[in-house]
Each structure stands twice: as structure tokens, then as C-alpha cells.
Design an enzyme around this catalytic site. Structure first.
Site, PDB file in Angstrom:
ATOM      1  N   ARG A   1     -19.715  16.256  -2.915  1.00 31.96           N
ATOM      2  CA  ARG A   1     -19.677  15.485  -1.973  1.00 31.96           C
ATOM      3  C   ARG A   1     -19.749  15.936  -0.695  1.00 31.96           C
ATOM      4  O   ARG A   1     -19.080  16.773  -0.376  1.00 31.96           O
ATOM      5  CB  ARG A   1     -18.582  14.207  -2.181  1.00 31.96           C
ATOM      6  CG  ARG A   1     -19.035  13.348  -3.247  1.00 31.96           C
ATOM      7  CD  ARG A   1     -17.755  12.296  -3.309  1.00 31.96           C
ATOM      8  NE  ARG A   1     -17.596  11.465  -4.678  1.00 31.96           N
ATOM      9  CZ  ARG A   1     -18.388  10.271  -4.825  1.00 31.96           C
ATOM     10  NH1 ARG A   1     -19.140   9.519  -3.854  1.00 31.96           N
ATOM     11  NH2 ARG A   1     -18.257   9.819  -5.855  1.00 31.96           N
TER      12      ARG A   1
ATOM     13  N   GLU B   1       0.843  -1.332  -0.037  1.00 33.72           N
ATOM     14  CA  GLU B   1       0.048   0.050  -0.074  1.00 33.72           C
ATOM     15  C   GLU B   1       0.824   1.337   0.026  1.00 33.72           C
ATOM     16  O   GLU B   1       1.818   1.362   0.801  1.00 33.72           O
ATOM     17  CB  GLU B   1      -0.769  -0.072   1.141  1.00 33.72           C
ATOM     18  CG  GLU B   1      -1.673   1.324   1.381  1.00 33.72           C
ATOM     19  CD  GLU B   1      -2.394   1.810   0.352  1.00 33.72           C
ATOM     20  OE1 GLU B   1      -2.507   2.922   0.373  1.00 33.72           O
ATOM     21  OE2 GLU B   1      -3.173   1.042  -0.174  1.00 33.72           O
TER      22      GLU B   1
ATOM     23  N   ARG C   1     -17.295   3.976   3.937  1.00 33.97           N
ATOM     24  CA  ARG C   1     -16.073   3.105   3.352  1.00 33.97           C
ATOM     25  C   ARG C   1     -15.088   2.716   4.373  1.00 33.97           C
ATOM     26  O   ARG C   1     -14.390   1.670   4.398  1.00 33.97           O
ATOM     27  CB  ARG C   1     -15.483   3.903   2.372  1.00 33.97           C
ATOM     28  CG  ARG C   1     -16.205   3.860   1.015  1.00 33.97           C
ATOM     29  CD  ARG C   1     -15.428   4.860  -0.186  1.00 33.97           C
ATOM     30  NE  ARG C   1     -16.303   4.740  -1.384  1.00 33.97           N
ATOM     31  CZ  ARG C   1     -16.164   3.746  -2.367  1.00 33.97           C
ATOM     32  NH1 ARG C   1     -15.055   3.073  -2.165  1.00 33.97           N
ATOM     33  NH2 ARG C   1     -16.683   3.733  -3.461  1.00 33.97           N
TER      34      ARG C   1
END
Length: 430
Positions: free
Chosen positions: A203, A39, A123
Site C-alpha cells: 500500500r 478505545e 479513512r
């Protein structure tokens, strides 16, 4: 929990530790396939607020690992009213001015339902549930991929910090700006870079109690989609109904996005200017948004392949980034993980990786690329820009009632069977 059978004699690198990468990683661990996640960020993290998994995605997750599905259920937000649990959205006319065929502000165009519960999650909460399932030491952080060398018996991954890692193959789960996609398809190739779709969205989040004051509990706590000229607005509860996720999409007049940043802070004034002339309750809710970002909507042109030589493969947004109008992008990544992990579980050596990747590609590429195209049209319909549908209530109703069918009602066991048949043919030819 890993299976009791011996580990597979090959190892995979997963580049990217978002939802797609961790769903695949956990699936491979369960199949006892050695895997390591690389990552780029200092820790696992997800951007964005709400994400919904549609019925096809939840069925795929159940087939992958019931523990993942249980993790999803622990952080889920369902519609507030029991009778609404099977609803996707209430679709409503959002403009303040009456339409040419008589639709008035807030009028229900149709409700779209399926036979399963409709739900969404934050999320970050879902990502945390997936992280809990990962074995200790199965991920490395601050590992930004800069290059790949395809060696005789595997791949060498090169990272920005100067370190390297060797594996038999890698799967790029590194999102819409995927470095792995560029290395697979070629730097500068027209399909290696995402393209602007001509739309952007605001958003933001609104406290549920404030939304209820304006809209009432029924409208605020059940998912709504307000359609109009050159834009649409969705409101959906997240965080167990404490927060309302607000997404307001709009068409950019010149069709260009020249800003280097795809996400930037915005203001209520900018938002309300774009939605001038919309119905008053909707614009009042927009005015409640506390922190606001504007997101440019990009997607991918269709790639000719998702893999190369048994060394490199793409999954999720790295393979087929789409606009969010179908609400199916995350679900497609779950389907990807189902097919790819099952194909990898069916092989017995690194020499068979190319056959597994090819079987995955044969089944997943047509369906996932269809989503990219279909999602663009879906956005045009929502924004009254589709030449066939326009702003006619009957045409809108007919499109909306069936737009999700091909996504939701997919035969996942049939996909697995087709992929297995391709794999068996490929292996027989070795």
C-alpha cells in the site's frame, strides 16, 4: 442529535473506536441509548488510506443517520470525469506479455458500474467527521481490554491500566485482532484467531500530478484495476483527487506468514521484483510510490455465533474480517450497525438484550460470512488463480460484471423486517 424520547434503561459499552465502533455509537446516541466507547489508543485513529463505501453501505448510512452521510460526503473523492461517476473500476489486463487468448498490456476487460456514484474517502477524514457527531465525554482512551466478567445484571470490563467499567452489555468493534472475539469464542479456539489467506498487498500513495504524467489524466484520476498472474494492482484517487491510492496485491508462494507483524515497511525494489513482467506504465507508477508498507491479508473462519447471553456481541471486522478484494468490508460494518442499532431501539429493558442480539445475529451472520468466502474467491479471480475462470477474457468478463451484485443490491428494508420478525418472536417467547 439524540431523539426526544427518554433514554433506554440499559447502557452499552463499545470496545473499539474505529469506523465501525463510531458508526454504531452515533447510531445508538441517535436512538437515545446510553453508550460509551472504550478505545485502546490514546486518541481516535485509523490506519490505511482510502476506503470506499458501496451503494448498499451508503443506503445503510442514510437509514442510520443523515448527518453521518453528510459527513461522508464532505470528505469524499469522486471519479474525475462526470460520465465515470457510476463506475466501480475499469478492469484491465496488467501483464506485459500478450495472454493466450490475445489480451495485450492495458487492454480493457470490462468496466463495472452501478446506478449510484462511486466514491472514496481518506479513512482518517471520515473518522474525524464521525468524531464530530459524538457527544462530549462519550469516549475513554488508552483503555485496552484485557478481560470481561459476566455478572448477574451486566458485564464488568477490565482494562490494562487497572481500571474497570460496568455496563449491561458490550459490543466488540475492536477489529480483526479482536480481544472481545477471543473472549466470546474462547482463547485458542480455531475461529477466535484470524488466519492468513495466502496473499499480501503493498500500500502506498502517489501524487496525482506525477501519476498523470505517466498514465494520462483519464487513467490516473479514474479507478483502475490491473489483473495478472498471481497479483493485481488498483489505483484510485483520494483526497479530492490530489493523491492516488495504490494497492498492489500478490500471492505468497509458500502460503505462510511467519512474521509476527502483519504490517511492515517495504521497499520499491521488493515491490517491483514481485511485479516483474507487468506492463511498463503500471510498473512506472509503482516506482513512484513514496512511502510503502506491506500488509499481510488475514480473515476469519466462520464463527458459530456473534453474541452470548445478552452480554457480548460482535460487529464489523471483529465479527467477520475479510480480505479487501470486494471493497465491501467497511460497508458490511455499516449494515451491521444499521441492524443492531434498530434492534436495540426496539427493546425496553436489559432483559431483552439477548433477544436483540439474537435477531441481529440471525440476519447478519449469514450475509457477512458469505462476504469472507466470496472475497477470497474474488482475489483468486483477480490473480488468475481461479480454476473455473483462469486468465480467459470472456470468463473474467462474465465474473467481474456480476461479482458485486449480491452486495450492492441488497434489500436493506427487507433485512430490517426479517430481523424485526425474529426479535418479535424472541420477545414473545420470554
Amino acid at each position: 442529535m439524540a431523539a426526544s424520547n427518554p433514554p433506554k434503561p440499559f447502557s452499552l459499552a463499545i470496545v473499539g473506536g474505529g469506523l465501525g465502533g463510531l458508526i454504531l455509537a452515533n447510531s445508538l446516541v441517535r436512538q437515545n441509548i446510553p453508550v460509551h466507547v472504550y478505545e485502546a489508543a490514546p486518541a481516535f485513529s485509523e490506519i490505511g488510506a482510502g476506503v470506499g463505501l458501496s451503494p448498499n453501505a451508503l443506503r445503510a448510512m442514510a437509514l442510520l443517520d443523515p448527518a453521518m452521510l453528510e459527513g461522508y460526503k464532505r470528505c469524499v473523492t469522486r471519479q474525475a470525469t462526470p460520465s465515470e461517476l457510476g463506475r466501480f473500476f475499469f478492469f484491465r489486463y496488467g501483464m506485459g506479455k500478450t495472454s493466450a487468448d490475445g489480451m495485450v498490456a492495458g487492454q480493457l476487460i470490462c468496466e463495472v458500474r452501478h446506478n449510484n456514484e462511486t466514491s472514496s474517502v481518506h479513512r482518517a477524514r471520515l473518522l474525524n467527521e464521525l468524531v464530530k457527531l459524538m457527544p462530549e465525554g462519550a469516549a475513554s482512551f488508552s483503555k485496552r481490554l484485557v478481560g470481561i466478567e459476566e455478572e448477574g445484571e451486566g458485564v464488568l470490563l477490565k482494562f490494562l491500566d487497572g481500571t474497570e467499567a460496568r455496563h449491561d452489555a458490550l459490543v466488540g468493534c475492536d477489529g480483526i485482532k479482536s480481544k472481545v472475539r477471543k473472549l466470546l469464542l474462547g482463547e485458542g479456539h480455531k475461529t477466535s484467531e484470524a488466519v492468513f489467506t495466502g496473499k499480501y498487498c503493498y500500500r502506498g500513495l502517489v501524487p496525482a500530478d506525477k501519476a498523470i504524467e505517466i498514465l494520462g489524466e483519464d487513467l490516473a484520476l479514474n479507478s483502475q484495476m490491473y489483473l495478472g498472474h498471481h497479483g493485481h494492482i488498483l489505483t484510485a484517487p483520494i483526497e479530492q483527487g490530489k493523491i492516488i491510492n495504490v494497492v498492489a496485491s500478490h500471492t505468497k508462494e509458500d502460503g505462510r506468514w511467519d512474521d509476527h507483524a502483519w504490517v511492515r515497511p517495504s521497499t520499491k525494489e521488493e515491490l517491483l521484483a514481485d511485479f516483474e513482467g507487468w506492463s511498463e506504465p503500471v510498473t512506472k507508477v509503482l516506482g513512484l510510490v513514496e512511502t510503502l508498507d506491506i500488509w499481510a491479508l488475514f480473515d476469519h473462519l466462520p464463527a458459530a455465533t456473534y453474541h452470548r447471553k445478552g452480554k457480548i456481541c460482535l460487529l464489523g471486522d471483529a465479527a467477520h474480517a475479510s480480505t479487501p478484494h470486494h471493497g465491501a468490508g467497511a460497508g458490511m460494518a455499516v449494515e451491521d450497525a444499521l441492524i443492531l442499532s434498530k434492534m436495540l431501539a426496539s427493546i425496553h429493558s436489559a432483559a431483552e438484550l439477548e433477544s436483540a442480539f439474537a435477531a441481529y445475529d440471525a440476519v447478519r451472520r449469514p450475509r457477512s460470512q458469505r462476504l469472507v468466502t466470496s472475497s477470497r474467491r474474488c482475489g483468486d479471480v483477480y490473480d488468475f488463480e481461479d480454476e473455473l475462470v483462469g486468465d480467459k477474457a470472456d470468463a473474467l468478463r462474465q465474473y467481474l460484471l456480476h461479482a458485486q451484485d449480491w452486495i450492492w443490491h441488497e434489500d436493506l428494508p427487507g433485512q430490517l423486517d426479517r430481523a424485526q420478525s425474529v426479535l418479535d418472536e424472541n420477545l414473545a417467547a420470554l
